[in-house]
Each structure stands twice: as structure tokens, then as C-alpha cells.
Scaffold this motif. Structure first.
Motif, PDB file in Angstrom:
ATOM      1  N   PRO A  89     -19.872  19.707  -3.351  1.00  0.00           N
ATOM      2  CA  PRO A  89     -20.867  18.860  -2.676  1.00  0.00           C
ATOM      3  C   PRO A  89     -22.216  18.888  -3.398  1.00  0.00           C
ATOM      4  O   PRO A  89     -22.668  19.950  -3.855  1.00  0.00           O
ATOM      5  N   LYS A  90     -22.830  17.721  -3.483  1.00  0.00           N
ATOM      6  CA  LYS A  90     -24.053  17.585  -4.285  1.00  0.00           C
ATOM      7  C   LYS A  90     -25.174  18.504  -3.803  1.00  0.00           C
ATOM      8  O   LYS A  90     -25.967  19.000  -4.601  1.00  0.00           O
ATOM      9  N   GLY A  91     -25.218  18.723  -2.491  1.00  0.00           N
ATOM     10  CA  GLY A  91     -26.254  19.612  -1.973  1.00  0.00           C
ATOM     11  C   GLY A  91     -26.102  21.025  -2.490  1.00  0.00           C
ATOM     12  O   GLY A  91     -27.096  21.693  -2.836  1.00  0.00           O
ATOM     13  N   LEU A  92     -24.883  21.512  -2.568  1.00  0.00           N
ATOM     14  CA  LEU A  92     -24.630  22.855  -3.106  1.00  0.00           C
ATOM     15  C   LEU A  92     -24.925  22.904  -4.593  1.00  0.00           C
ATOM     16  O   LEU A  92     -25.525  23.853  -5.104  1.00  0.00           O
ATOM     17  N   GLU A  93     -24.496  21.859  -5.295  1.00  0.00           N
ATOM     18  CA  GLU A  93     -24.681  21.822  -6.743  1.00  0.00           C
ATOM     19  C   GLU A  93     -26.172  21.784  -7.084  1.00  0.00           C
ATOM     20  O   GLU A  93     -26.629  22.453  -8.020  1.00  0.00           O
ATOM     21  N   ASN A  97     -25.448  26.190  -7.218  1.00  0.00           N
ATOM     22  CA  ASN A  97     -24.101  26.718  -7.022  1.00  0.00           C
ATOM     23  C   ASN A  97     -23.113  25.904  -7.856  1.00  0.00           C
ATOM     24  O   ASN A  97     -23.386  24.768  -8.243  1.00  0.00           O
ATOM     25  N   LYS A  98     -21.952  26.460  -8.110  1.00  0.00           N
ATOM     26  CA  LYS A  98     -20.921  25.701  -8.821  1.00  0.00           C
ATOM     27  C   LYS A  98     -19.531  26.171  -8.396  1.00  0.00           C
ATOM     28  O   LYS A  98     -19.351  27.311  -7.946  1.00  0.00           O
ATOM     29  N   SER A 454     -26.008  20.471   5.932  1.00  0.00           N
ATOM     30  CA  SER A 454     -25.927  19.175   5.242  1.00  0.00           C
ATOM     31  C   SER A 454     -25.589  19.342   3.759  1.00  0.00           C
ATOM     32  O   SER A 454     -25.077  18.405   3.120  1.00  0.00           O
ATOM     33  N   VAL A 455     -25.884  20.519   3.195  1.00  0.00           N
ATOM     34  CA  VAL A 455     -25.592  20.716   1.768  1.00  0.00           C
ATOM     35  C   VAL A 455     -24.100  20.724   1.495  1.00  0.00           C
ATOM     36  O   VAL A 455     -23.665  20.608   0.340  1.00  0.00           O
ATOM     37  N   PHE A 456     -23.259  20.896   2.538  1.00  0.00           N
ATOM     38  CA  PHE A 456     -21.812  20.940   2.348  1.00  0.00           C
ATOM     39  C   PHE A 456     -21.162  19.573   2.417  1.00  0.00           C
ATOM     40  O   PHE A 456     -19.943  19.459   2.239  1.00  0.00           O
ATOM     41  N   SER A 457     -21.933  18.549   2.678  1.00  0.00           N
ATOM     42  CA  SER A 457     -21.341  17.209   2.832  1.00  0.00           C
ATOM     43  C   SER A 457     -21.721  16.315   1.655  1.00  0.00           C
ATOM     44  O   SER A 457     -22.539  16.670   0.827  1.00  0.00           O
TER      45      SER A 457
END
Length: 457
Positions: A89-93, A97-98, A454-457
Motif C-alpha cells: 500500500p502506498k501509505g506504507l511505502e 516500509n517495503k 489509512s496507510v494500509f489501503s
């Protein structure tokens, strides 16, 4: 104590040393396997001929295919071993994170091979297992004793026992082997034995690949090139005397071309094996008298349009065509695994596909047609492991095409990258940013949980 515990434990201890996870160890095992095959090609071929009269082409096929698999892994091993970064997810990236996928070996692998391709179908899974960093215990088929004993002689000369070992024997030895907590089991053989393997594997929750078989359907529609279809079905069905898990098991031919197809199929068989196939150097024998008697029992004399002769003592069943066959005939009650081919006329493609798709799912299936709508309908409607359009059997030679069954014809795929993946555990990792704060922990009162999630979506 289990008779095979010492060799199993030796491999287990070696696996725990982490040595098998290196690129150098894996390449070394592939080089050893290649050297064994190249230096002993002639005596491997002799063993195949002694066991059941395999002709020269089918002998060399058993050597060249594993060599091709080795070549693939040697050329691609570094890439296959490399951890693979995948989208998250773009929020995590965006917060550092990767996602990374690691492929790790399972451990000690048991490979149980069949009689019909006792080199190829024993070594192909073993090569994939070694490339993936596993150790291997090989169990060759006891019904091909010359080939099995050759493995017993050669493997210790080319491999260390903690890497590759061989166990000979039959049902009793397999039963004892299956009591051990293997990390992976690869079995090629019948569905009946596959069920036994699966039950044993369940005791230790051991992952497995089962390469089984079944009655492989073949359709020749009214648009087909009949000459091509006749040649390829004749070869595909009669190679290894029909003892090939991917052989066309029966043929549905459109009634408008049925008579012409039968004549061309008869001519193709005669062209390949002569008027007396018992004298042909290119026609193998059944593996046993029992199997010759079994296959001969499927011959319905009044439906024989070619062949029909057999000699149980010589383990010989002539290439035989039965026409017109029906689903009540003995040859269509089970996998034939011999050179008796039932042919049935049909009128409506949808009607026969409705029948085929309700049968146990087959390892392979084939259609000969120039009508793309018919081809698409067949491929979409019928579930099977793999196959060909306007060809037979050749899909199992191509390392970029995953090979394996579905349902009663097996589970799991291998060859090439698919083989490496099958013999590897996929370890999925989220590599977190050590300094990124994510507050989704109790107590939740007063926190904007939705914003954090929201970072997971």
C-alpha cells in the motif's frame, strides 16, 4: 528404530548447517548431476532398454530433458534466489516500509519416482529440489530394477550422502520411509498410491506435490488438419507403449470426418511401427505381465479396427484402435496406461464437453481444431493440468510451462521457475521503518484510528 532414520538424520543435520542455502552449494549439486548424466548416458540408456525395451529416442529423451532443466537452473539460479521486492500500500511505502519475498528451502525432500520415465521423472523433481537448496532422498521405481540399481551405484560416486541418497525397494520400504518427518514429499505415480502418500504426509503436515494421471481427453473437430492430428495422436498415445501419464487417453472425433480420421490414424500407426509392431525397435513393452494382461483385457474384439494382438509373456500389447467406442466399454472405465485407444464419434461439441468436464479432472487434454471459438470454449469449460492445441504431449518438454495436475490428476506444479517455487517456502516479509510511528494500540479512546489505518489501503 526406523531403518532409514540414520540417512534422514544425516541430511537433516547437514541442512541445519545452512550450507545448502548458498549459491555455490546449489550450483555444485547441479554440476554433479549434469556430470553423472553425461558420463553415464550410455549405461543409463542400456538400463532403460533392459527394463522394458525403451527405443533409442525415448532413452535419450530421459537424459536430455533433465540436462535441459539443469541448464535452466544454472542460468537462472541467482535471479531465482534473489529476494523480490513487491508493491505494498502506498501509505506504507511512503513512510519507508517495503514488502519483500524470500524463497527458502524446505529441508529434507523425499522424491518417489515412477517406472514409465524412471530417470526423467525421478531426477526432474530432484533437480528442482537441489536448486531450491533442499537435500534429497531418492526412491526409484522397483519395477525398473536395472535403472534403480544403476542409481544405487552412481549416486554415491557423484554426491555426498548428506546431499543426495538413494533407497531401493517397494511397498514395504516406502511405508517405512513415509513414517519419517520429511520436510517435503514429491510423488509421481497413480492416484491410488497418491492417496496413500497424502495420508502419510498428513501425519507430519508435510507439504507435497502429487503428479498423478487419468484419462486424458482429445478432441478432433471438423476443421482439424486430420493428417497432423492422426500423426500426433498416434505418437502421443503409443510412445512408451502408452505408459505415459500425459498420453491421449481417448479421442472424440466429429462424425463428419470420423471415417477419414480412422483411416489416417491406422495409417499413422502402421507408418510408425510397421505392420507387425512386435518387431519394431521403436515400440516399447509393458512394464510387467500383469500390466500387459490388464491392458489386453480392455480390447473388445468387435470394435478393433487396428491391432488387437498381444503376448502376455512377452509383455506385448499391439497398438490398438477401438471404434466406435462408448463410455460403457472397459477401456473407458479407468486410465488405460497402455497402447489401446478408444475413439468415439460426436455431433455436438457442447454435448461432449458437458460429459468431459464431469469426469475426473485429467493431467492433460488436447484439441485439434482451426476454429478458435471451439478452442476457446474447450479451454474455458474443461479443467485439466495442462495440454496442447494441435499438438500432443510436447507441453511437458518446455520449462517455462508449469507442469502438474488438478484434482484426481494431482496437485502442485513444477518445471523451471514453477519447480523452484514449488520446492521453496515463500517467506513474505514487511520490512518496517524503525523510526516510523504507527499508533494503533490500546487504549483506543480519543485516537484517530481510521487515519492511522489509512496507510494500509
Amino acid at each position: 528404530m526406523n531403518a532409514y532414520q540414520p540417512i534422514f538424520q544425516k541430511q537433516k543435520d547437514f541442512f541445519y548447517s545452512e550450507s545448502t542455502k548458498t549459491y555455490d552449494w546449489r550450483i555444485d549439486q547441479l554440476n554433479r548431476m549434469e556430470k553423472m548424466l553425461r558420463e553415464n548416458q550410455e549405461i543409463f540408456c542400456e538400463a532403460l532398454h533392459k527394463d522394458f525395451g525403451k527405443p533409442p529416442f525415448e532413452q535419450l529423451f530421459e537424459i536430455t530433458v533433465p540436462l535441459g532443466v539443469i541448464k535452466y537452473y544454472k542460468e537462472n539460479l541467482r535471479t531465482l534466489m534473489q529476494p523480490q521486492q513487491v508493491p505494498i500500500p502506498k501509505g506504507l511505502e511512503a513512510t519507508g516500509n517495503k514488502g519483500v519475498i524470500y524463497k527458502e528451502p524446505f529441508g529434507v525432500t523425499l522424491v518417489i519416482g515412477p517406472f514409465n520415465a524412471p530417470i526423467l521423472l525421478l531426477l526432474d523433481p530432484a533437480i528442482a529440489a537441489l536448486a531450491a537448496g533442499n537435500t534429497v532422498i531418492l526412491k526409484p521405481a522397483n519395477t525398473t530394477p536395472n535403472t534403480a540399481h544403476l542409481f544405487q551405484q552412481l549416486i554415491p560416486k557423484y554426491f555426498e550422502p548428506e546431499a543426495v541418497n538413494v533407497v531401493l525397494g517397494g511397498r514395504e520400504e516406502i511405508t517405512e520411509l513415509l513414517q519419517l518427518p520429511f520436510d517435503f514429499i514429491f510423488f509421481t505415480g497413480s492416484a491410488a498410491v497418491g492417496k496413500i502418500i497424502m495420508k502419510a504426509a498428513a501425519e507430519n503436515l508435510t507439504p507435497i506435490v502429487l503428479e498423478l494421471g487419468g484419462q486424458n481427453p482429445t478432441i478432433v473437430d471438423e476443421t482439424a488438419n486430420i493428417d497432423i492430428a492422426a500423426d500426433r495422436i498416434s505418437w502421443g498415445h503409443n510412445a512408451i507403449s502408452g505408459q505415459w501419464c500425459i498420453a491421449p487417453g481417448y479421442v472424440y472425433v466429429h462424425e463428419n470426418i470420423a471415417s477419414e480420421f480412422i483411416e489416417k490414424l491406422k495409417a499413422a500407426v502402421t507408418k510408425m511401427y510397421g505392420s507387425d509392431p512386435s518387431q519394431s525397435p521403436d515400440f516399447a513393452r509393458m512394464i510387467s505381465e500383469h500390466d500387459a494382461e490388464r491392458v489386453a483385457s480392455y480390447i473388445v474384439p468387435e470394435k478393433v479396427v487396428l491391432g488387437g494382438r498381444f503376448n502376455i509373456k512377452e509383455r506385448y500389447v499391439e497398438p490398438t484402435i477401438l471404434y466406435p467406442s462408448t463410455w460403457d466399454d472397459p477401456a473407458l472405465q479407468q486410465e488405460i496406461f497402455g497402447p489401446v485407444l478408444p475413439v468415439m464419434p460426436y455431433n455436438d461439441l457442447k454435448d461432449i464437453i458437458n460429459i468431459i468436464k464431469r469426469k475426473p479432472k485429467s493431467l492433460s487434454a488436447y484439441i485439434f481444431s482451426k476454429n478458435q471459438a471451439n478452442i476457446d470454449y474447450f479451454l474455458n469449460a474443461v479443467s485439466f493440468g495442462g495440454g496442447c492445441v494441435n499438438q500432443t504431449n510436447l507441453h511437458c518438454w518446455i520449462d517455462s510451462l508449469p507442469f502438474g495436475g488438478v484434482g484426481m490428476s494431482g496437485m502442485g506444479k513444477y518445471y523451471g521457475k514453477a519447480g523452484f517455487d514449488a520446492l521453496s517456502n515463500t517467506k513474505a516479509m514487511l520490512m518496517g521503518n524503525p523510526d516510523w510511528e504507527l499508533d494503533v494500540f490500546p487504549p483506543y479512546a480519543g485516537k484517530d484510528i481510521a487515519s492511522n489505518l489509512s496507510v494500509f489501503s
